[in-house]
Design a protein around this motif. Sequence first.
Motif, PDB file in Angstrom:
ATOM      1  N   ILE A  78      -7.693  -2.139   5.527  1.00 44.03           N
ATOM      2  CA  ILE A  78      -6.292  -1.881   5.007  1.00 44.03           C
ATOM      3  C   ILE A  78      -5.893  -1.160   6.690  1.00 44.03           C
ATOM      4  O   ILE A  78      -4.951  -1.671   7.255  1.00 44.03           O
ATOM      5  N   TRP A  79      -6.345   0.081   6.882  1.00 41.22           N
ATOM      6  CA  TRP A  79      -6.059   0.898   7.990  1.00 41.22           C
ATOM      7  C   TRP A  79      -6.070   0.033   9.343  1.00 41.22           C
ATOM      8  O   TRP A  79      -5.567   0.219  10.371  1.00 41.22           O
ATOM      9  N   THR A  80      -7.393  -0.642   9.524  1.00 40.56           N
ATOM     10  CA  THR A  80      -7.761  -1.132  10.656  1.00 40.56           C
ATOM     11  C   THR A  80      -6.465  -2.539  10.951  1.00 40.56           C
ATOM     12  O   THR A  80      -6.176  -2.645  12.121  1.00 40.56           O
ATOM     13  N   ALA A  81      -6.420  -3.047   9.816  1.00 41.38           N
ATOM     14  CA  ALA A  81      -5.388  -4.154  10.003  1.00 41.38           C
ATOM     15  C   ALA A  81      -4.092  -3.594  10.377  1.00 41.38           C
ATOM     16  O   ALA A  81      -3.372  -4.211  11.133  1.00 41.38           O
ATOM     17  N   LEU A  82      -3.717  -2.560   9.600  1.00 43.98           N
ATOM     18  CA  LEU A  82      -2.436  -2.192  10.149  1.00 43.98           C
ATOM     19  C   LEU A  82      -2.090  -1.574  11.445  1.00 43.98           C
ATOM     20  O   LEU A  82      -1.341  -1.598  12.010  1.00 43.98           O
ATOM     21  N   SER A  83      -3.344  -0.838  11.981  1.00 40.37           N
ATOM     22  CA  SER A  83      -3.365  -0.116  13.372  1.00 40.37           C
ATOM     23  C   SER A  83      -3.335  -1.374  14.230  1.00 40.37           C
ATOM     24  O   SER A  83      -2.761  -1.247  15.280  1.00 40.37           O
ATOM     25  N   VAL A 115       0.835  -1.182   0.056  1.00 39.15           N
ATOM     26  CA  VAL A 115      -0.005  -0.091   0.032  1.00 39.15           C
ATOM     27  C   VAL A 115       0.870   1.280  -0.048  1.00 39.15           C
ATOM     28  O   VAL A 115       1.952   1.306   0.822  1.00 39.15           O
ATOM     29  N   LEU A 116       0.524   2.093  -0.867  1.00 37.28           N
ATOM     30  CA  LEU A 116       1.250   3.454  -0.806  1.00 37.28           C
ATOM     31  C   LEU A 116       0.040   4.545  -0.404  1.00 37.28           C
ATOM     32  O   LEU A 116      -1.057   4.438  -1.074  1.00 37.28           O
ATOM     33  N   ALA A 117       0.475   5.470   0.465  1.00 39.09           N
ATOM     34  CA  ALA A 117      -0.307   6.378   1.083  1.00 39.09           C
ATOM     35  C   ALA A 117       0.082   7.711   1.066  1.00 39.09           C
ATOM     36  O   ALA A 117       1.551   7.692   1.641  1.00 39.09           O
ATOM     37  N   ASP A 118      -0.650   8.651   0.787  1.00 35.69           N
ATOM     38  CA  ASP A 118      -0.130  10.033   1.022  1.00 35.69           C
ATOM     39  C   ASP A 118      -0.418  10.416   2.413  1.00 35.69           C
ATOM     40  O   ASP A 118      -1.346  11.342   2.870  1.00 35.69           O
ATOM     41  N   VAL A 119       0.578   9.977   3.244  1.00 36.88           N
ATOM     42  CA  VAL A 119       0.692  10.523   4.660  1.00 36.88           C
ATOM     43  C   VAL A 119       2.026  10.417   5.129  1.00 36.88           C
ATOM     44  O   VAL A 119       2.809   9.423   4.809  1.00 36.88           O
ATOM     45  N   ALA A 120       2.263  11.450   5.907  1.00 39.71           N
ATOM     46  CA  ALA A 120       3.439  11.341   6.749  1.00 39.71           C
ATOM     47  C   ALA A 120       3.784  10.038   7.430  1.00 39.71           C
ATOM     48  O   ALA A 120       2.849   9.409   8.238  1.00 39.71           O
ATOM     49  N   PRO A 121       4.905   9.671   7.541  1.00 45.81           N
ATOM     50  CA  PRO A 121       5.450   8.348   8.205  1.00 45.81           C
ATOM     51  C   PRO A 121       5.088   8.305   9.771  1.00 45.81           C
ATOM     52  O   PRO A 121       4.995   9.671  10.278  1.00 45.81           O
ATOM     53  N   SER A 122       4.555   7.537  10.278  1.00 40.92           N
ATOM     54  CA  SER A 122       4.373   7.646  11.752  1.00 40.92           C
ATOM     55  C   SER A 122       5.506   7.112  12.533  1.00 40.92           C
ATOM     56  O   SER A 122       5.543   6.721  13.678  1.00 40.92           O
ATOM     57  N   THR A 123       6.806   6.776  11.840  1.00 41.27           N
ATOM     58  CA  THR A 123       7.671   6.078  12.694  1.00 41.27           C
ATOM     59  C   THR A 123       9.070   6.966  11.860  1.00 41.27           C
ATOM     60  O   THR A 123       9.108   7.536  10.865  1.00 41.27           O
ATOM     61  N   THR A 140      -3.044   5.611  -2.296  1.00 46.83           N
ATOM     62  CA  THR A 140      -3.008   5.992  -3.771  1.00 46.83           C
ATOM     63  C   THR A 140      -2.629   4.834  -4.620  1.00 46.83           C
ATOM     64  O   THR A 140      -2.876   4.769  -5.640  1.00 46.83           O
ATOM     65  N   GLU A 141      -2.375   3.619  -3.909  1.00 40.97           N
ATOM     66  CA  GLU A 141      -1.722   2.261  -4.751  1.00 40.97           C
ATOM     67  C   GLU A 141      -2.011   1.125  -3.651  1.00 40.97           C
ATOM     68  O   GLU A 141      -1.615   1.244  -2.666  1.00 40.97           O
ATOM     69  N   LYS A 142      -2.466   0.222  -4.198  1.00 39.18           N
ATOM     70  CA  LYS A 142      -2.511  -1.188  -3.634  1.00 39.18           C
ATOM     71  C   LYS A 142      -2.074  -2.194  -4.689  1.00 39.18           C
ATOM     72  O   LYS A 142      -2.362  -2.177  -5.861  1.00 39.18           O
ATOM     73  N   SER A 143      -1.308  -3.516  -4.084  1.00 39.86           N
ATOM     74  CA  SER A 143      -1.105  -4.472  -5.146  1.00 39.86           C
ATOM     75  C   SER A 143      -0.780  -5.557  -4.170  1.00 39.86           C
ATOM     76  O   SER A 143      -0.210  -5.412  -3.122  1.00 39.86           O
TER      77      SER A 143
END
Length: 383
Positions: free
Chosen positions: A236-241, A185-193, A257-260
């Motif tokens: 996706i966000w629920t699983a990642l969290s 997954v590619l996301a337009d969000v600043a890294p959380s780490t 912006t992208e899933k593969s």
Amino acid sequence: MRTQVVIVGAGPAGLLLSHLLGLEGIDSVLLERQTAEYVQARIRAGILEAGTVELLRDVGLGGRLDVEGMEHRGIHLQWPENRHHVDFVDLIGRSVTVYGQTEVTKDLMAAREKAGRPAYYSAADVTLHDVTGKPFVTFVDDSGAARRIDADVVVGCDGFHGPSRASIPAPQVWERTYPFAWLGVLADVAPSTDELIYAWHPDGFAMHSMRSPRVSRFYLQVDPDEDIARWSDDRIWTALSERLGVAGWTLRTGPITEKSVLPMRSFVATPMRYGNLYLAGDAAHIVPPTGAKGLNLAVADVSLLASALTASLRGDDELAAAYSETALRRVWRCTHFSWWMTSMLHRHGDDFDAQLQLSQLRRTVTSTAAATELADNYAGLPL
């Protein structure tokens, strides 16, 4: 047309080989079946080993890398209720750099254009001939004209599906297909780490990576035949969290912006030299992405091969004769490390296997010797 080296494949491996040869005054021609725009836009791995960074700087390709690359001292290893930092710099004195393969390719393409080195994009029907004698390559260019290039040497940097490896009769192949895949997954969000997180979880592996200070990259372990349509952004966000969560830490979310779905496998084919045909990069080997070795291993191949071909074309065949054996030593080391990281972090097998994985993770973060072994392999062996 005649040249000294025909390079089949104009991804980063082929482009870098052409650049290195050009610096030594060796002529080459690049052939690529895709368009230049397609090659430049491909999203791939983004972790550069210390040796890769040093090489790119040494050959004049470090300008944007030094400005935009993000140096990381190490990685985080995680399992439920535990997150530990493995500091490569403290352990071995080397770091890694986050700089996407797309950006490396852009830098290499700009250098090729500036130097005026010839390349044919959208080349069709590429066929290798007489690779054990006087090699030549035929193809159809983007205007539909049939062309032939004679050369002293042909190098296959054309990936798993290219024609180069198929020109070697009866290669020996080792292959392992893993019983899981990655949902990338590619996301337009600043890294959380601040640095990459590799997380073991009962529901499956998860990883938090990044492409820039504004774009994050995530991976989730899924089945190889996973239907990507079943993965909504919310799921996706629920699983990642869930898989990345630890107390006191929050995962930032944003537009995806992208899933593969990325298959996971290891593949090695030998020999990497047959007559006047040489293989480099994915044409000869593929590793699962867990160890961040794919691009770096291709760079190691072409660095070795550039020196060997330069010497050979000047009359000294010693390095060229040893190329396959020398390259394969590093290939198998990186294949083992990638297998080890993959096997340790991905949920598979039964609960007994899970306890073995957790034991290995605890050992890695509490033993200086174990952490040093990880750091030495991840940050990269010297080129």
